[in-house]
Write an enzyme that holds these catalytic residues in place. Structure first.
Site, short mmCIF file in Angstrom:
data_model
loop_
_atom_site.label_atom_id
_atom_site.label_comp_id
_atom_site.label_asym_id
_atom_site.label_seq_id
_atom_site.Cartn_x
_atom_site.Cartn_y
_atom_site.Cartn_z
N ASP A 93 0.84 -1.19 0.00
CA ASP A 93 0.00 0.00 0.00
C ASP A 93 0.88 1.25 0.00
O ASP A 93 2.09 1.17 0.23
CB ASP A 93 -0.89 -0.04 1.25
CG ASP A 93 -2.06 0.93 1.18
OD1 ASP A 93 -2.35 1.45 0.08
OD2 ASP A 93 -2.70 1.18 2.24
N GLU A 135 2.73 5.09 -3.96
CA GLU A 135 2.72 6.02 -5.12
C GLU A 135 3.94 6.95 -5.13
O GLU A 135 4.29 7.37 -6.22
CB GLU A 135 1.41 6.84 -5.09
CG GLU A 135 0.17 6.01 -5.34
CD GLU A 135 -0.20 5.10 -4.16
OE1 GLU A 135 0.15 5.45 -3.02
OE2 GLU A 135 -0.81 4.04 -4.39
N ASP A 195 -8.90 2.81 -3.32
CA ASP A 195 -10.02 3.17 -2.44
C ASP A 195 -11.26 3.61 -3.20
O ASP A 195 -11.54 4.80 -3.32
CB ASP A 195 -9.58 4.27 -1.48
CG ASP A 195 -8.46 3.78 -0.58
OD1 ASP A 195 -8.26 2.55 -0.51
OD2 ASP A 195 -7.79 4.61 0.03
O1 MIG Z 1 -4.54 5.82 4.06
O2 MIG Z 1 -4.21 0.64 5.41
O3 MIG Z 1 -6.03 1.54 -0.21
O4 MIG Z 1 -7.00 -0.65 1.18
O5 MIG Z 1 -7.27 -0.41 3.98
C1 MIG Z 1 -5.29 4.66 3.88
C2 MIG Z 1 -5.41 1.30 5.40
C3 MIG Z 1 -4.37 3.49 3.86
C4 MIG Z 1 -5.36 2.58 1.85
C5 MIG Z 1 -5.64 1.30 1.13
C6 MIG Z 1 -6.71 0.55 1.87
C7 MIG Z 1 -6.25 0.26 3.27
C8 MIG Z 1 -5.91 1.57 3.99
N1 MIG Z 1 -4.91 2.31 3.22
#
Ligand code: MIG
Length: 695
Positions: free
Chosen positions: A327, A330, A439
């Protein structure tokens, strides 16, 4: 004057090299060893030099479609919108958005005789695809160095599939996950501890709902420190992983790149000591605030830092983990200390000066996350030792992170397939990992987005992908949950995930009827795995998109963007509108068998001629089609993939002449299939005057 050179590659690729491009790793062919010849122009487009880069202008005919770009919001046919390929963590995917988490500068243009265009460049690319002028594509790149690949045959007509195949010959064959990845997967932000996960797993078996994987979101860590497990929550993590695996569940922990700045935390200490973190321009460590608070970002551009990251992953592999989701890569930055200081300054100023409009503060806060200036000041070290601003190779960060993790799997579980989802992606990721589409929201509109992205991502080689089923943000209604799960039957990644604070989305979080329907739907997915897996593996070997627009296979009188081919035999036509009890479908060219499945073994079927039809599809029904002279193969659903040997296969076929299907099976866990260790069963059904012959 910019330098422009060209060469020919593969079957029908022309590479135009502008200047000296950065080596992104997107292309697997050794293009640097090729002799280029000088060129005055790029065939079929105008190249203009701007003050700060270049522009490519292409004219469009009225009937031209533009497909591609991987993950973007908006229509499947990209015409009529502006896009900005600059990877970003944007959690609100409204139609106005120009960029999301991935960057895939590959498009196919045309209708009857399409051609393709791919740009190998690691940072921002803007595409105005018939937005300013309906008949013009304008692409701007803020640089004088880029590789432009043109896929255009001389003297014969290409299909969209031909172009995708050529693109995948260039950028590498798609990632193939283990077979269990075709099962249903459950996630939530967060199942925080061993107890809640154990209860969840037990509940799946008790409710008789198949499930193969459970995700661990950020709360499993000790204080969000990457590569730690909070041992108060997971007293014996390795034993826990092993126990779940025995019951047919894989655990998939999340990995975020930010390393918490905290004395004594070994990952932080080691990364700092070895110089593996990103810096600012002057070489001091860059600080980014994300979930752990202030962090340093690993410099994945540096191969040594990638190996180091991989060695940290090994800690989890040693405890039985076979998959991760990556996660925030980017990369996502909530704020920097400097940006926050500016907020505090403004607040103090406002205290003294009531004239300052409140809007100033509001604007400042709104622009705090992922401000472009952060990526200008974030710096990497290239293999040659030079410092380079992240803004100049921004789109590679997530892909390089995924490569680091994939390499760790390949080194530590040699010969075994791994499961890897990345949120951010760029060209080249397709061969090492899969993605989920970030998301989304529990909005009907996002089901349609899901359908379009499935197809666009398949065009870029990311065959295995999916959206958060039910939607990540906002509360889901039982109806939306169910319709989305019916789409999920045909999504390679079938994962139910939802955000902290939203309505629970596990199948039993609704009324009894919804629970029953969800169970039946998930079982239908499992029953279809012999078909899905056979087709997926064939498509991956053939470099043919597994999921593709109907227009790729058939002449259509008009374009349909909410139906898709799922392999060769099946066409999905999901319901994606509220309160619908049916929908219009377009059946191209041949007759089709409408299948209305209540459960995995209770279907109503009827043959329909080509054309437009309204089909009934009540809430408890999954409707899809089998093509004329095609076969779908099913088995009894299991509680998880590989629970038992498959003993009986069932074929549902629509045969007016001859139908064939090649059933494929392998161990599902290793790469031995590449050495020929798999078996196939050719099924052929012939209809001779109403008599069926099977062989
Ligand atoms: O700022 O880890 O896309 O799937 O549950 C949010 C928490 C961070 C974004 C991910 C999402 C995940 C969430 N993350």
């Amino acid at each position: 004057m910019i330098s422009l050179r060209k060469t020919r590659l593969l079957n029908f690729t022309q590479l135009y090299r502008i200047g000296q491009p950065y080596k992104t790793g997107a292309v697997v062919l050794p293009v640097d060893e090729i002799n280029f010849t000088p060129s005055a122009a790029i065939e079929g487009m105008t190249l203009t030099t701007l003050d700060s880069g270049i522009a490519l202008t292409i004219s469009l005919s009225p009937q031209d479609r533009v497909y591609g770009l991987g993950q973007t919001v908006g229509p499947l046919n990209k015409r009529g919108k502006k896009y900005r390929l600059y990877t970003t963590d944007d959690p609100v995917h409204t139609p106005d958005k120009e960029n999301l988490y991935g960057s895939h500068p590959f498009v196919m243009i045309g209708s009857k005789s399409p051609y393709g265009l791919s740009i190998d460049y690691p940072a921002e690319i803007c595409l105005d695809i018939g937005f300013t002028d309906h008949n013009v594509i304008e692409i701007t790149i803020p640089s004088y160095d880029a590789d432009i690949y043109l896929f255009r045959a001389q003297g014969h007509t290409l299909t969209f599939k031909d172009i995708v195949k050529e693109f995948l010959l260039l950028t590498g064959a798609p990632y193939v996950p283990p077979k269990w990845a075709f099962g249903y997967q459950q996630s939530r932000w967060s199942y925080p501890d061993a107890r809640s996960i154990a209860q969840l797993a037990e509940r799946f078996r008790k409710e008789d709902i198949p499930c193969d994987a459970i995700y661990m979101d950020i709360d499993y860590m000790d204080n969000f420190k990457v590569f730690t497990v909070d041992y108060n929550k997971f007293p014996d993590f390795a034993a826990f992983t092993g126990k779940l695996k025995q019951d047919g569940f894989r655990l998939i922990p999340i990995i975020d790149p930010g390393v918490k700045i905290q004395d004594g935390y070994d990952v932080y200490e080691e990364g700092k000591h070895k110089g593996f973190f990103c810096t600012t321009k002057d070489g001091s460590l860059f600080q980014a605030a994300v979930w752990p608070g202030l962090t340093h970002l690993p410099d994945f551009v540096n191969p040594d830092a990638r190996r180091w990251w991989g060695s940290l992953c090994k800690r989890f592999l040693d405890m039985g983990i076979e998959g991760f989701w990556l996660d925030m890569n980017e990369p996502s930055i909530f704020y920097t200390p400097e940006a926050m200081a500016a907020v505090f300054d403004l607040v103090s100023e406002m205290r003294n000066n009531p004239e300052i409009p409140k809007r100033c503060l509001q604007d400042m806060l709104n622009n705090l996350s992922n401000h472009r200036s952060y990526f200008h000041s974030l710096h990497h070290r290239t293999p040659s030792g030079a410092r380079i601003s992240n803004d100049k190779l921004h789109n590679l960060y997530g892909t390089l992170m995924a490569e680091a993790v994939a390499d760790a799997f390949m080194e530590n579980m040699p010969g075994r397939r791994y499961f890897l989802l990345s949120r951010s992606s760029s060209a080249g990721l397709a061969r090492t990992a899969a993605i989920w589409t970030g998301d989304n929201m529990s909005w009907w509109e996002h089901m349609l987005s899901n359908i379009r992205m499935l197809m666009s991502l398949n065009m870029t080689g990311i065959f295995y992908n999916g959206a958060d089923i039910g939607g990540f943000g906002c509360d889901v209604s039982p109806e939306l949950m169910l319709r989305w799960m019916q789409l999920g039957v045909f999504c390679p990644l079938c994962r139910n995930h939802s955000a902290f604070g939203t309505r629970r989305q596990e199948p039993w979080a609704f009324d009894a009827q919804t629970l029953n329907c969800l169970r039946d739907t998930i079982k239908l997915r499992y029953a279809l795995i012999p078909c899905s897996y056979s087709e997926f593996m064939r498509c991956a070997a053939d470099l043919t998109p597994f999921i593709r627009p109907v227009m790729f296979d058939f002449d259509c009188p008009f374009d349909v963007e909410d139906q898709f081919m799922y392999g060769d035999s099946i066409m999905a036509a999901p319901i994606h509108q509220p309160n619908a009890t049916g929908r219009y479908v377009m059946l191209p060219q041949s007759s089709w068998l409408l299948c209305q499945a209540l459960t995995h073994d209770n279907w109503a079927v009827s043959a329909l001629p080509p054309g437009v039809h309204y089909i009934e599809c009540p809430l408890n029904t999954t409707a899809f089609f089998i093509k004329e002279n095609s076969i779908a193969i099913l088995s009894e659903p299991m509680s998880y993939v590989g629970q038992r040997e498959i003993e009986t296969l069932r074929a549902v076929a629509f045969v007016t002449q001859t139908a064939r299907f090649t059933y494929y099976e392998d161990d599902g866990l290793t790469y031995d299939y590449k050495k020929g260790v798999y078996c196939t069963l050719r099924i052929e059904i012939t209809n001779t005057n109403g008599q069926y012959y099977i062989k």
